[in-house]
Design a protein around this motif. Structure first.
Motif, mmCIF file in Angstrom:
data_model
loop_
_atom_site.group_PDB
_atom_site.id
_atom_site.type_symbol
_atom_site.label_atom_id
_atom_site.label_comp_id
_atom_site.label_asym_id
_atom_site.label_seq_id
_atom_site.Cartn_x
_atom_site.Cartn_y
_atom_site.Cartn_z
ATOM 1 N N ALA A 162 31.418 36.961 29.855
ATOM 2 C CA ALA A 162 30.069 37.442 30.199
ATOM 3 C C ALA A 162 30.087 38.270 31.468
ATOM 4 C CB ALA A 162 29.115 36.260 30.361
ATOM 5 N N GLY A 163 30.998 37.949 32.361
ATOM 6 C CA GLY A 163 31.101 38.688 33.606
ATOM 7 C C GLY A 163 31.475 40.139 33.382
ATOM 8 N N PHE A 164 32.280 40.390 32.345
ATOM 9 C CA PHE A 164 32.663 41.775 32.043
ATOM 10 C C PHE A 164 31.504 42.545 31.426
ATOM 11 C CE2 PHE A 164 36.772 39.590 32.220
ATOM 12 C CZ PHE A 164 37.406 40.397 33.156
ATOM 13 N N VAL A 165 30.669 41.830 30.660
ATOM 14 C CA VAL A 165 29.462 42.469 30.135
ATOM 15 C C VAL A 165 28.544 42.851 31.291
ATOM 16 C CG1 VAL A 165 27.405 42.148 28.699
ATOM 17 C CG2 VAL A 165 29.606 41.203 27.956
ATOM 18 N N LEU A 166 28.371 41.939 32.243
ATOM 19 C CA LEU A 166 27.529 42.217 33.412
ATOM 20 C C LEU A 166 28.145 43.299 34.290
ATOM 21 C CD1 LEU A 166 26.452 38.566 34.307
ATOM 22 C CD2 LEU A 166 25.019 40.373 33.333
ATOM 23 N N THR A 167 29.466 43.333 34.370
ATOM 24 C CA THR A 167 30.128 44.399 35.114
ATOM 25 C C THR A 167 29.857 45.749 34.461
ATOM 26 O OG1 THR A 167 31.888 42.916 35.859
ATOM 27 C CG2 THR A 167 32.351 45.278 35.947
ATOM 28 N N GLY A 168 29.802 45.760 33.133
ATOM 29 C CA GLY A 168 29.441 46.987 32.419
ATOM 30 C C GLY A 168 28.035 47.446 32.769
ATOM 31 N N VAL A 169 27.127 46.487 32.934
ATOM 32 C CA VAL A 169 25.755 46.820 33.345
ATOM 33 C C VAL A 169 25.771 47.421 34.749
ATOM 34 C CG1 VAL A 169 23.446 45.901 33.816
ATOM 35 C CG2 VAL A 169 24.766 45.010 31.887
ATOM 36 N N TYR A 174 25.060 52.005 38.307
ATOM 37 C CA TYR A 174 25.535 52.837 39.407
ATOM 38 C C TYR A 174 25.770 54.278 38.953
ATOM 39 C CZ TYR A 174 26.239 48.843 42.545
ATOM 40 O OH TYR A 174 26.050 47.770 43.366
ATOM 41 N N SER A 175 26.257 54.454 37.739
ATOM 42 C CA SER A 175 26.480 55.813 37.228
ATOM 43 C C SER A 175 25.169 56.582 37.134
ATOM 44 C CB SER A 175 27.140 55.752 35.842
ATOM 45 O OG SER A 175 28.418 55.156 35.907
ATOM 46 N N ILE A 176 24.121 55.905 36.671
ATOM 47 C CA ILE A 176 22.806 56.545 36.590
ATOM 48 C C ILE A 176 22.273 56.834 37.986
ATOM 49 C CG2 ILE A 176 20.394 56.194 35.912
ATOM 50 C CD1 ILE A 176 21.459 54.566 33.515
ATOM 51 N N ALA A 177 22.424 55.865 38.903
ATOM 52 C CA ALA A 177 21.947 56.053 40.272
ATOM 53 C C ALA A 177 22.602 57.271 40.927
ATOM 54 C CB ALA A 177 22.220 54.800 41.099
ATOM 55 N N LEU A 178 23.899 57.438 40.690
ATOM 56 C CA LEU A 178 24.623 58.559 41.292
ATOM 57 C C LEU A 178 24.143 59.904 40.763
ATOM 58 C CD1 LEU A 178 28.249 57.125 41.412
ATOM 59 C CD2 LEU A 178 26.822 57.747 43.370
ATOM 60 N N ARG A 179 23.687 59.923 39.520
ATOM 61 C CA ARG A 179 23.168 61.170 38.945
ATOM 62 C C ARG A 179 21.911 61.635 39.679
ATOM 63 N NH1 ARG A 179 24.935 62.971 33.978
ATOM 64 N NH2 ARG A 179 26.546 61.705 32.978
ATOM 65 N N PHE A 180 21.200 60.678 40.252
ATOM 66 C CA PHE A 180 20.008 61.015 41.030
ATOM 67 C C PHE A 180 20.343 61.230 42.505
ATOM 68 C CE2 PHE A 180 18.182 58.948 37.318
ATOM 69 C CZ PHE A 180 17.068 59.730 37.061
ATOM 70 N N GLU A 181 21.213 60.380 43.037
ATOM 71 C CA GLU A 181 21.486 60.388 44.474
ATOM 72 C C GLU A 181 22.322 61.581 44.930
ATOM 73 O OE1 GLU A 181 23.129 56.706 45.850
ATOM 74 O OE2 GLU A 181 21.677 55.526 44.719
ATOM 75 N N ASP A 182 23.429 61.836 44.244
ATOM 76 C CA ASP A 182 24.358 62.854 44.721
ATOM 77 C C ASP A 182 23.721 64.248 44.845
ATOM 78 O OD1 ASP A 182 26.344 61.055 45.124
ATOM 79 O OD2 ASP A 182 27.527 61.573 43.356
ATOM 80 N N PRO A 183 23.035 64.736 43.796
ATOM 81 C CA PRO A 183 22.424 66.067 43.923
ATOM 82 C C PRO A 183 21.328 66.102 44.992
ATOM 83 C CG PRO A 183 22.535 65.405 41.620
ATOM 84 C CD PRO A 183 22.852 64.197 42.430
ATOM 85 N N PHE A 184 20.567 65.014 45.101
ATOM 86 C CA PHE A 184 19.469 64.977 46.066
ATOM 87 C C PHE A 184 20.004 64.980 47.489
ATOM 88 C CE2 PHE A 184 15.769 63.427 48.322
ATOM 89 C CZ PHE A 184 14.716 64.009 47.630
ATOM 90 N N THR A 185 21.025 64.162 47.737
ATOM 91 C CA THR A 185 21.629 64.109 49.071
ATOM 92 C C THR A 185 22.273 65.447 49.420
ATOM 93 O OG1 THR A 185 22.070 61.750 48.794
ATOM 94 C CG2 THR A 185 23.275 62.888 50.539
ATOM 95 N N ALA A 186 22.947 66.059 48.451
ATOM 96 C CA ALA A 186 23.572 67.362 48.686
ATOM 97 C C ALA A 186 22.525 68.395 49.070
ATOM 98 C CB ALA A 186 24.339 67.814 47.449
ATOM 99 N N GLU A 187 21.371 68.345 48.435
ATOM 100 C CA GLU A 187 20.304 69.302 48.730
ATOM 101 C C GLU A 187 19.730 69.078 50.127
ATOM 102 O OE1 GLU A 187 17.903 72.425 48.653
ATOM 103 O OE2 GLU A 187 19.487 71.971 47.198
ATOM 104 N N ILE A 188 19.693 67.831 50.576
ATOM 105 C CA ILE A 188 19.218 67.545 51.935
ATOM 106 C C ILE A 188 20.094 68.274 52.960
ATOM 107 C CG2 ILE A 188 19.009 65.736 53.698
ATOM 108 C CD1 ILE A 188 18.168 63.814 51.474
ATOM 109 N N TYR A 189 21.396 68.211 52.767
ATOM 110 C CA TYR A 189 22.315 68.854 53.704
ATOM 111 C C TYR A 189 22.310 70.369 53.557
ATOM 112 C CZ TYR A 189 24.075 64.468 55.488
ATOM 113 O OH TYR A 189 24.162 63.253 56.113
ATOM 114 N N LYS A 190 22.131 70.846 52.336
ATOM 115 C CA LYS A 190 22.027 72.298 52.139
ATOM 116 C C LYS A 190 20.782 72.842 52.841
ATOM 117 C CE LYS A 190 24.468 72.533 47.690
ATOM 118 N NZ LYS A 190 24.309 72.761 46.229
ATOM 119 N N LYS A 191 19.706 72.078 52.769
ATOM 120 C CA LYS A 191 18.470 72.480 53.440
ATOM 121 C C LYS A 191 18.683 72.558 54.950
ATOM 122 C CE LYS A 191 13.628 71.171 54.049
ATOM 123 N NZ LYS A 191 12.579 70.155 53.742
ATOM 124 N N ARG A 192 19.396 71.555 55.506
ATOM 125 C CA ARG A 192 19.686 71.593 56.936
ATOM 126 C C ARG A 192 20.526 72.807 57.293
ATOM 127 N NH1 ARG A 192 23.932 67.548 59.676
ATOM 128 N NH2 ARG A 192 25.247 68.838 58.336
#
Length: 201
Positions: A162-169, A174-192
């Motif tokens: 079950a731990g491996f199933v939860l690790t998959g979750v 995290y993969s979905i979170a990174l799709r939102f975070e990485d481009p947004f954070t990059a744009e913050i620095y580009k704006k600066r």
């Protein structure tokens, strides 16, 4: 051959509580950070002090992480154990995963500091330059993948499929979170950088 339902007890409420906590954490901190960036919500709650607002978010994320990990461990204890996941070799691999994962997480926090680790960018607290040394020369998201490794190592240590199933979750969340975070954070620095270029002219 064992089916998944024989390896994982989906009737356990602690399993679904673990799923909920795993999904909630990155959703929460992304929502809170975006709200701060657009509306200065946390800065206002901190009396107009962005640094204190960031520290407050850091403490909240840290506590939520501890709660999530405790729920995960309890969920594993209520799950079936598989004999093939027990013994010296699985335990050694489990220890290596947890140790390596923690090295990635802790070295990342050391390199970034509190504000760099806990979304200070969204508060306008930007780093002078991008960190490219260890562990960021190993992976661009050492905290996320280090944490995922620790989840997998813990599952293996207890011998719980079950731990491996939860690790998959965890991996998917995290993969979905990174799709939102990485481009947004990059744009913050580009704006600066754009603003600094205008000032230099």
């Amino acid at each position: 051959m064992n089916s998944l339902t024989n390896l994982v007890d989906f009737s356990q409420s602690t399993f679904w509580l673990a799923v909920a906590s795993i999904l909630f954490n990155p959703t929460f901190w992304n929502f809170a950070a975006r709200s701060e960036y657009h509306n200065k919500t946390l800065t206002k709650l901190a009396g107009g002090n962005a640094l204190y607002g960031c520290y407050g978010l850091a403490a909240t994320i840290f506590i939520l992480g501890i709660v999530r990990d405790a729920i995960y461990e309890r969920a594993l204890r209520n799950q079936p154990t598989h004999p093939l996941l027990l013994g010296f070799v699985p335990n050694a691999l489990a220890a290596a995963l947890v140790l390596s994962g923690n090295v990635l997480v802790l070295s990342s926090m050391w390199a970034l500091g509190i504000t760099g680790t806990y979304l200070g960018d969204y508060f306008g607290i930007l780093m002078d330059e991008i960190v490219t040394g260890f562990p960021f020369n190993v992976t661009g998201s050492p905290m996320y993948w280090g944490s995922t490794m620790s989840f997998a190592g813990t599952a293996l240590w207890f011998g719980k499929p079950a731990g491996f199933v939860l690790t998959g979750v965890v991996f998917v969340a995290y993969s979905i979170a990174l799709r939102f975070e990485d481009p947004f954070t990059a744009e913050i620095y580009k704006k600066r950088d754009r603003e600094n270029s205008k000032k230099a002219k």
